[in-house]
Scaffold this active site. Structure first.
Site, PDB file in Angstrom:
ATOM      1  N   LYS A  73     -74.338  81.840 -34.088  1.00  0.00           N
ATOM      2  CA  LYS A  73     -73.221  82.471 -34.237  1.00  0.00           C
ATOM      3  C   LYS A  73     -72.049  81.796 -34.977  1.00  0.00           C
ATOM      4  O   LYS A  73     -71.781  80.651 -34.562  1.00  0.00           O
ATOM      5  CB  LYS A  73     -72.488  83.222 -33.147  1.00  0.00           C
ATOM      6  CG  LYS A  73     -73.440  84.515 -32.535  1.00  0.00           C
ATOM      7  CD  LYS A  73     -73.784  85.389 -33.644  1.00  0.00           C
ATOM      8  CE  LYS A  73     -74.670  86.678 -33.165  1.00  0.00           C
ATOM      9  NZ  LYS A  73     -74.934  87.702 -34.127  1.00  0.00           N
ATOM     10  N   LYS A  88     -83.972  95.369 -37.169  1.00  0.00           N
ATOM     11  CA  LYS A  88     -83.823  95.992 -36.088  1.00  0.00           C
ATOM     12  C   LYS A  88     -84.287  97.441 -35.865  1.00  0.00           C
ATOM     13  O   LYS A  88     -83.662  98.294 -36.525  1.00  0.00           O
ATOM     14  CB  LYS A  88     -82.310  95.961 -35.848  1.00  0.00           C
ATOM     15  CG  LYS A  88     -81.774  94.550 -35.369  1.00  0.00           C
ATOM     16  CD  LYS A  88     -80.214  94.465 -35.140  1.00  0.00           C
ATOM     17  CE  LYS A  88     -80.052  92.786 -34.792  1.00  0.00           C
ATOM     18  NZ  LYS A  88     -78.624  92.660 -35.171  1.00  0.00           N
TER      19      LYS A  88
HETATM   20 MG    MG Z   1     -76.784  89.459 -37.353  1.00  0.00          MG
END
Ligand code: MG
Length: 385
Positions: free
Chosen positions: A180, A283
């Site tokens: 991240k 996803k």
């Molecule tokens: Mg992402």
């Protein structure tokens, strides 16, 4: 037979006779929160929402992957629960309740809320597959017996802390590290990480939409990130900035991956056609379910766009269903199936594997069932027909 994937169309399954649909909320304690550019602190307590379909032939379970707050996506746990109980489940009761493939059309009357929709559809599908004695992976066309475990590393206060976490993830067997990042916290930590782990380790970065092409400092940092040798740079710009991502894709050698805006096959087609999306983070819950996820996989293979399975903060119940998609033959990058445990208690065991190798569940349905002991503390809402 699909000309590129070689996978046959999804086979119809026998419908089950559904007697009850329950929304089960299980309080769990998180061991490892994940800090991102958008979410500083998720807290350590998390209510996990499950859909439980009780059918005459078999029960089905699915996890709704929406998070507690609408910060990653607009969906969140309490909202998903309302949408399920007041809008989606009543439509399921009015339609072909026990047949996931036929149910989709009825659920599509509800706009948005793909994660809630996906959970209901998967719970019905899970019951059908269990009744038929087939695994979700086998039904979807998965060919791999195991998948690699990809780790996600949160934002850290210092590069040294990131390196420490990277060592832990690699020791646990992580096949790749996805980091991240945020403005001012991308080029330096990623450069340090590359120097620390060497050139062989697959690295990805995820900006969660925190950079802007209008800020020269952001652009300068992204140009430095381009030198790190990432497998892809995920969602540097805002979710709706497809034109900006296309512009950035022209400037960088690192492939641009999109995540947040990819809510359907149509949005993926558009992003790829625009040159904004060179890698797809799939996803299943965000595209509305596992049937849609298989279609996305097939289309990505046809388009020649690399695709990998992203994760939310799934328990074993959700991980198990994601593993089935990650085992499809067109997957080109390791999935988000962190080899490190996320929860203090395991809602469903057997989804972590060992040494970075996650076995594909072969039992009926998703192969995961919530532990009875953990369900004792759950809140159960039955949504009547
Ligand atoms: Mg992402």
């Amino acid at each position: 037979m699909g000309p590129v994937t070689g996978l046959p169309p999804l086979e119809p399954l026998g419908a089950v006779t559904v007697g009850a649909i329950e929304l089960v909320t299980v309080p769990l304690r998180v061991l490892r929160p994940l800090r991102t550019a958008r979410v500083a602190d998720q807290g350590l307590e998390r209510d996990v929402l499950l859909v439980h379909v009780r059918a005459d032939e078999a029960d089905g379970w699915a996890e709704c992957v929406a998070e507690a707050s609408p910060t990653y996506s607009a969906e969140h746990t309490k909202g998903a629960r309302v949408v399920l109980s007041e809008h989606l489940i009543p439509r399921a009761w009015a339609g072909p309740t026990g047949d996931a493939m036929a149910l989709g059309h009825h659920l599509d009357a509800v706009r948005g809320h793909p994660m809630a929709r996906a959970a209901l559809e998967l719970a019905v599908l899970d019951a059908q597959l269990r009744a038929a004695g087939r695994s979700l992976a086998d039904w979807l066309g998965a060919t791999a017996a195991s998948v690699p475990a990809g780790a996600a590393l949160g934002l850290h206060a210092t590069p040294d802390e990131l390196l420490e976490e990277a060592d832990v993830a690699l020791a646990a067997g992580a096949a790749r590290l996805r980091v991240k990042v945020a403005p001012g916290r991308a080029a330096l930590p990623l450069g340090a990480l590359r120097a620390h782990v060497g050139d062989e380790v697959v690295l990805q970065a995820d900006g969660n939409g925190s950079f802007s092409l209008a800020d020269p400092a952001h652009v300068a940092e992204l140009m430095l990130v381009d030198e790190v040798g990432l497998a892809c740079l995920e969602q540097p710009l805002a979710a709706d900035d497809l034109v900006g991502h296309a512009d950035l894709a022209d400037r960088l050698t690192t492939p641009i991956c999109l995540d947040e805006p990819l809510t359907s096959l149509g949005t993926i087609e558009a992003a790829v056609a625009l040159g904004a999306c060179e890698v797809v983070c799939l996803k299943p819950a965000r595209v509305g379910g596992w049937i849609a996820a298989r279609a996305v996989h097939d289309r990505c293979v046809e388009l020649g766009v690399p695709v990998w399975v992203g994760g939310m903060l799934e328990t074993g119940v959700g991980r198990s269903a994601n593993i089935a998609v990650a085992a499809l033959p067109g997957m080109t990058l390791p999935p988000d199936l962190d080899p490190r445990r996320r929860y203090e208690a395991e809602l469903a065991a057997g989804t972590y594997g060992a040494d970075g190798v996650v076995p594909v569940p072969s039992g009926p349905g998703t192969g995961a069932e919530p532990e009875a002991a953990l369900l004792e503390g759950a809140d159960v809402e039955q949504v009547p027909a």
